[in-house]
Design a protein around this motif. Structure first.
Motif, mmCIF file in Angstrom:
data_model
loop_
_atom_site.group_PDB
_atom_site.id
_atom_site.type_symbol
_atom_site.label_atom_id
_atom_site.label_comp_id
_atom_site.label_asym_id
_atom_site.label_seq_id
_atom_site.Cartn_x
_atom_site.Cartn_y
_atom_site.Cartn_z
ATOM 1 N N GLU A 43 0.851 -1.204 0.000
ATOM 2 C CA GLU A 43 0.000 0.000 0.000
ATOM 3 C C GLU A 43 0.880 1.246 0.000
ATOM 4 O O GLU A 43 1.762 1.397 0.827
ATOM 5 N N VAL A 44 0.621 2.131 -0.992
ATOM 6 C CA VAL A 44 1.435 3.342 -1.151
ATOM 7 C C VAL A 44 0.510 4.560 -1.249
ATOM 8 O O VAL A 44 -0.685 4.430 -1.539
ATOM 9 N N GLN A 45 1.089 5.740 -1.022
ATOM 10 C CA GLN A 45 0.291 6.959 -0.940
ATOM 11 C C GLN A 45 -0.008 7.573 -2.303
ATOM 12 O O GLN A 45 -0.998 8.271 -2.476
ATOM 13 N N ASP A 46 0.895 7.370 -3.276
ATOM 14 C CA ASP A 46 0.708 8.079 -4.556
ATOM 15 C C ASP A 46 1.467 7.353 -5.663
ATOM 16 O O ASP A 46 2.117 6.330 -5.424
ATOM 17 N N ARG A 97 -5.288 1.499 -8.289
ATOM 18 C CA ARG A 97 -5.669 2.547 -7.361
ATOM 19 C C ARG A 97 -6.872 2.045 -6.573
ATOM 20 O O ARG A 97 -7.731 1.352 -7.141
ATOM 21 N N ILE A 156 -2.479 1.979 -4.705
ATOM 22 C CA ILE A 156 -2.371 3.412 -4.421
ATOM 23 C C ILE A 156 -3.600 3.851 -3.627
ATOM 24 O O ILE A 156 -4.731 3.670 -4.085
ATOM 25 N N GLU A 157 -3.353 4.365 -2.455
ATOM 26 C CA GLU A 157 -4.443 4.765 -1.566
ATOM 27 C C GLU A 157 -5.148 6.010 -2.087
ATOM 28 O O GLU A 157 -4.565 6.790 -2.857
ATOM 29 N N ARG A 158 -6.382 6.193 -1.661
ATOM 30 C CA ARG A 158 -7.161 7.338 -2.120
ATOM 31 C C ARG A 158 -6.580 8.656 -1.586
ATOM 32 O O ARG A 158 -6.126 8.703 -0.455
ATOM 33 N N PRO A 159 -6.637 9.698 -2.387
ATOM 34 C CA PRO A 159 -6.225 11.024 -1.894
ATOM 35 C C PRO A 159 -7.271 11.556 -0.911
ATOM 36 O O PRO A 159 -8.429 11.126 -0.943
#
Ligand code: 3Y8
Ligand code: NAP
Length: 248
Positions: free
Chosen positions: A111-114, A195, A219-222
């Protein structure tokens, strides 16, 4: 009552059907990202509004009394604009937003932020990588040219791809488990980048990855601004129905 539906997702399409069936006065709005968007059972507008101010002007000039943000969890710009425009015009706003996918036993997720973190999470050694994130965020992967990429767009690329070793699939969802398993096996996919869009239209690749024991860089949600949000069409209809009684 006159409803503006900011659409472009499976959930927005289900809402449009319910709103049309209820005979409400509503407009469905697309950004105009795809060449042939799905037809809607409502009058439809296509294209941006011109930022939050443009959206506020449209609300005033076209007499919208309610706005439903049924766009995508990664469509952050329009969602922020809707919050600002509805505050400026004192227009009730609700978001129809699906839950994120939850990691299940057997899922191998990084799991990553962007997108940048997703690129960094790829292995150094050459691998077969399935980029199931559309077309707008492909360029950052050019810093990892060693991989063999499989891309999936809704429309043809309309120009050269920014990756040296990339194969393009042109296909619009919703996708099926059988189709995703076939794609991953036939292309010997070793990594998937996705995503956390949630919903059913795109989750088949996540289920296929689990079945094939393949790692998914997720990719985690903004972050989105605070606004009223519900997860079902029924709740939006209730919200509209309730206000229709009070504010008709
Ligand atoms: C223009 C409207 C329906 C609705 C279909 C959902 C499901 C299939 C899965 C993969 C992931 C991706 C992408 C995706 C899915 C649904 C749903 C969903 C992901 C349409 C649509 C529009 C768009 C825009 C498009 C983006 C792109 C993203 C492809 C219509 C079909 C990757 C999101 O070429 C472009 O510029 C496309 C851009 C934004 C993300 C990106 O950055 O490239 N969606 N998708 C809407 C508009 O103009 O306002 O054409 O009919 C809607 C759908 N896309 O039942 O028919 O509800 O999520 N859409 C992601 O999940 O990361 C594909 O390939 O596995
Ligand atoms: P975004 O980055 O949040 O929005 C960029 C600009 O596009 C907005 O500022 C607005 O332009 C315009 N816009 C976006 N959605 C619109 C709509 N429904 N109606 C009118 N204008 C809209 O949006 P995005 O991520 O590119 O997504 C665009 C569309 O694709 C949305 O409808 C979304 O629901 C759909 N979609 C997106 C994804 C995704 O992964 N992002 C996935 C599935 C579907 P102005 O500032 O000029 O008003």
């Amino acid at each position: 009552m006159r409803v503006l539906i900011l659409g472009g997702t499976s959930e927005a399409n289900l809402l449009a059907a319910a709103v049309a069936a209820a005979g409400l006065d509503a407009i469905y709005s697309y950004a105009g990202r795809t060449q042939v968007p799905v037809n809607q059972p409502l009058p439809t507008r296509i294209g941006g509004f011109g930022g939050a101010d443009g959206l506020a002007d449209a609300i005033r000039q076209q007499g919208f009394t309610h706005v439903v943000d049924a766009t995508h969890p990664f469509a952050t710009e329009i969602s922020r604009n809707a919050v600002a425009a509805c505050a400026t015009t004192a227009t009730p706003l609700i978001a129809l937003e699906r839950k994120p996918w939850i990691k299940m036993p057997g899922d191998i997720w990084i799991e990553v932020q962007d997108v940048a973190a997703a690129v960094a999470a790829l292995p150094q050694a050459r691998a077969n990588v399935f980029l199931a994130i559309g077309r707008q965020h492909i360029t950052p992967f050019a810093t990892r040219p060693q991989h063999a990429y499989t891309l999936r767009f809704i429309d043809a690329a309309g120009g050269s791809l920014s990756l040296p070793d990339a194969d393009l699939i042109v296909s619009r969802g919703p996708f099926t488990l059988a189709g995703e398993l076939d794609l991953m096996r036939s292309r010997r996919i070793e990594w998937i980048v996705a995503r956390n869009s949630g919903g059913d239209g795109a989750r088949a690749k996540i289920d296929a990855a689990r079945e094939l024991k393949l790692p998914v860089i997720m990719i985690e949600r903004p972050a989105l601004p605070d606004r009223s949000r519900v997860e079902s069409v029924a709740e939006v209809m209730q919200w509209l129905g309730h206000r229709a009684c009070l504010g008709a």
